[in-house]
Design a protein around this motif. Structure first.
Motif, short mmCIF file in Angstrom:
data_model
loop_
_atom_site.label_atom_id
_atom_site.label_comp_id
_atom_site.label_asym_id
_atom_site.label_seq_id
_atom_site.Cartn_x
_atom_site.Cartn_y
_atom_site.Cartn_z
N GLY A 148 13.43 16.72 24.28
CA GLY A 148 13.65 18.17 24.27
C GLY A 148 14.93 18.63 23.61
N GLY A 149 15.76 17.71 23.15
CA GLY A 149 17.05 18.08 22.57
C GLY A 149 16.93 18.86 21.27
N MET A 150 17.98 19.62 20.95
CA MET A 150 17.96 20.44 19.74
C MET A 150 18.42 19.67 18.50
N GLY A 151 19.06 18.53 18.71
CA GLY A 151 19.48 17.73 17.56
C GLY A 151 20.47 18.44 16.66
N LYS A 152 21.43 19.14 17.26
CA LYS A 152 22.37 19.94 16.46
C LYS A 152 23.18 19.09 15.48
N ARG A 153 23.51 17.86 15.88
CA ARG A 153 24.32 17.01 15.00
C ARG A 153 23.54 16.58 13.75
N LEU A 154 22.22 16.76 13.79
CA LEU A 154 21.40 16.34 12.65
C LEU A 154 20.99 17.51 11.75
N HIS A 155 21.61 18.66 11.95
CA HIS A 155 21.35 19.76 11.00
C HIS A 155 21.82 19.34 9.61
N PRO A 156 21.11 19.69 8.54
CA PRO A 156 19.98 20.64 8.50
C PRO A 156 18.60 20.01 8.72
N TYR A 157 18.56 18.67 8.96
CA TYR A 157 17.27 18.00 9.11
C TYR A 157 16.44 18.61 10.25
N PHE A 186 2.23 -0.35 27.94
CA PHE A 186 2.27 0.99 28.52
C PHE A 186 1.11 1.83 27.98
N SER A 187 0.50 2.61 28.85
CA SER A 187 -0.64 3.44 28.44
C SER A 187 -0.55 4.86 28.98
N GLN A 188 0.43 5.14 29.83
CA GLN A 188 0.58 6.47 30.40
C GLN A 188 1.98 6.99 30.04
N PHE A 189 2.03 8.14 29.38
CA PHE A 189 3.29 8.67 28.89
C PHE A 189 3.49 10.13 29.30
N TYR A 190 4.76 10.46 29.51
CA TYR A 190 5.18 11.84 29.72
C TYR A 190 6.25 12.16 28.68
N PHE A 191 6.02 13.20 27.88
CA PHE A 191 7.00 13.66 26.90
C PHE A 191 7.65 14.93 27.43
N SER A 192 8.96 14.90 27.59
CA SER A 192 9.70 16.09 27.99
C SER A 192 10.12 16.84 26.73
N VAL A 193 9.65 18.09 26.57
CA VAL A 193 9.90 18.83 25.34
C VAL A 193 10.53 20.18 25.63
N ASN A 194 11.26 20.70 24.65
CA ASN A 194 11.85 22.02 24.74
C ASN A 194 11.94 22.62 23.33
N PRO A 222 17.13 24.12 28.37
CA PRO A 222 17.64 22.74 28.30
C PRO A 222 18.20 22.31 29.66
N LEU A 223 17.77 21.13 30.13
CA LEU A 223 18.16 20.64 31.44
C LEU A 223 18.99 19.36 31.37
N GLY A 224 19.62 19.11 30.23
CA GLY A 224 20.42 17.90 30.10
C GLY A 224 19.56 16.69 29.84
N THR A 225 20.16 15.53 29.92
CA THR A 225 19.44 14.29 29.59
C THR A 225 18.62 13.74 30.75
N ALA A 226 18.72 14.37 31.95
CA ALA A 226 17.96 13.85 33.09
C ALA A 226 17.29 14.93 33.93
N GLY A 227 17.71 16.19 33.79
CA GLY A 227 17.23 17.25 34.68
C GLY A 227 15.73 17.43 34.69
N LYS A 319 17.61 18.34 41.35
CA LYS A 319 17.21 19.66 41.84
C LYS A 319 16.42 20.39 40.75
N LYS A 320 15.42 21.12 41.19
CA LYS A 320 14.52 21.81 40.28
C LYS A 320 15.28 22.80 39.40
N ASN A 321 15.01 22.70 38.09
CA ASN A 321 15.56 23.62 37.09
C ASN A 321 17.09 23.62 37.01
N GLU A 322 17.71 22.51 37.43
CA GLU A 322 19.16 22.40 37.32
C GLU A 322 19.53 21.34 36.28
#
Length: 366
Positions: A148-157, A186-194, A222-227, A319-322
């Motif tokens: 879900g990260g914005m990848g700001k350091r990789l602009h303009p890509y 592995f056959s079951q995946f969850y992708f966290s996106v934003n 954005p909920l950080g790297t673990a939220g 905690k939810k949404n933190e």
């Protein structure tokens, strides 16, 4: 290791044919005078999780497993040190011609996944690998990819493309991660996106194209790297693996998971040794008195690789949404008295976080 009726799947004839045709094991041979750095390169290249240490006559002296290397790195054995510091000198071996069932029982009884084959002179003539003697099976444990990260350091890509979808050697970074995880069972995946998450959903959909199931966690903010993991609280009840969506590695995620479970840990962090040599002589003082001089010492540290394994109980620390970041989550878990451990990674690894990293990523995959 358990052996059931599905375990013994190779006939003796098939096993012998496989042994004659397969010469991959020769890549796992290493001379006793080699260094730890050479051993790491060799074990990564062979991809068999074991090295067989031999003398000039090809006689087996000992073995070095993937685990031996990881334990050595934790003990801060230096890359320039000889492999004798981590070698197991009394290696278990078998002669050629044993039935597959017997070999598997020996492996299971000794909790090993590889066993060298030697002749009467103790010369190495082959290698038995557990995974090649049993049926492959899917893991029930899920894998979560934080994408879900914005990848700001990789602009303009990343201006119009989420970082996990950036193409590396003809495929998105996230697809490389997915394919490696699938190869590990592995056959079951969850992708966290934003950020630009719909692009990721439209590309991977439900995972049917890859023969797996992909579900999505959508972060409203954005909920950080673990939220975002809190959203999985009622969906995951087994140990699971988490990786950042920009981390390319040759490690086996299944080995990390197995290590995590054997350690009875609540949280496991894959770490990598980072050696940095001071270009100057370092002086230690007691007042004005010189008490020691060390010429260009090497400092060994362990760095976070962005790959983790967790027990499902860790949801209680979120905690939810933190917003929550991984280092803080690990501290919370540790401070509560739960077990947090490090999994030493020696395999090739690349965090595609900066433009200079992205430029070399294709060569890394190649």
């Amino acid at each position: 290791m358990k052996i059931d009726k599905k375990t013994v799947t190779l006939s003796q004839e098939m096993k012998n044919q496989s042994l004659k045709k397969n010469v991959t094991w020769k890549k796992a041979l290493i001379q006793e005078a080699s260094t730890l750095e050479e051993a790491i390169k060799r074990i990564d290249a062979a991809a068999l999780q074991i090295l067989m240490v031999v003398d000039e006559q090809n006689k087996l002296i000992g073995t070095i497993t993937d685990g031996d290397i990881r334990r050595g790195l934790l003990r801060e054995v230096k890359l320039c040190d000889p492999i004798k510091k981590i070698m197991h000198g009394e290696a278990l071996v078998v002669p050629e011609g044993l039935e597959s069932e017997i070999i598997l029982k020996v492996m299971a009884a000794n909790s090993i996944k590889q066993i060298p084959i030697v002749n009467e002179k103790r010369e190495v003539i082959g290698l038995h690998i557990w995974d090649r003697l049993v049926d492959g099976s899917s893991l029930e444990n899920p894998m979560v990819v934080m994408a879900g990260g914005m990848g700001k350091r990789l602009h303009p890509y990343t201006k119009d493309c989420p970082k996990p979808l950036l193409s590396v050697y003809g495929k998105p970074i996230l697809e490389h991660i997915l394919r490696r995880a699938i190869s590990d069972g592995f056959s079951q995946f969850y992708f966290s996106v934003n950020y630009l998450g719909d692009m990721i959903k439209n590309y991977f959909k439900n995972g049917e194209e890859w023969g797996v199931k992909i579900s999505y966690i959508t972060e409203d903010k954005p909920l950080g790297t673990a939220g975002a993991l809190k959203n999985l609280e009622n969906k995951i009840d087994t140990p699971f693996v988490v990786t950042n969506g920009d981390v390319l590695t040759h490690m086996k995620y299944s080995d990390l998971l197995e290590f995590h479970q054997k350690q009875n840990a609540s949280a496991t962090m894959a770490v990598r040794t980072f050696e940095q040599q001071n270009p100057f002589g370092v002086i230690t003082l007691d007042g004005v008195m010189i008490t020691g001089i060390e010429e260009k010492p090497v400092q060994i540290t362990q760095v976070n690789t962005g790959v983790y394994a967790f027990d499902s109980t860790i949801f209680d620390f979120l905690k939810k949404n933190e917003i929550e970041n991984m280092p803080d989550l690990f501290l919370k878990i540790r401070n509560s008295g739960e077990r947090t451990v490090a999994y030493p990674m020696h395999e090739p690894w690349l965090d595609v976080g900066r433009p200079e990293d992205y430029k070399i990523a294709a060569e890394y995959i190649k």
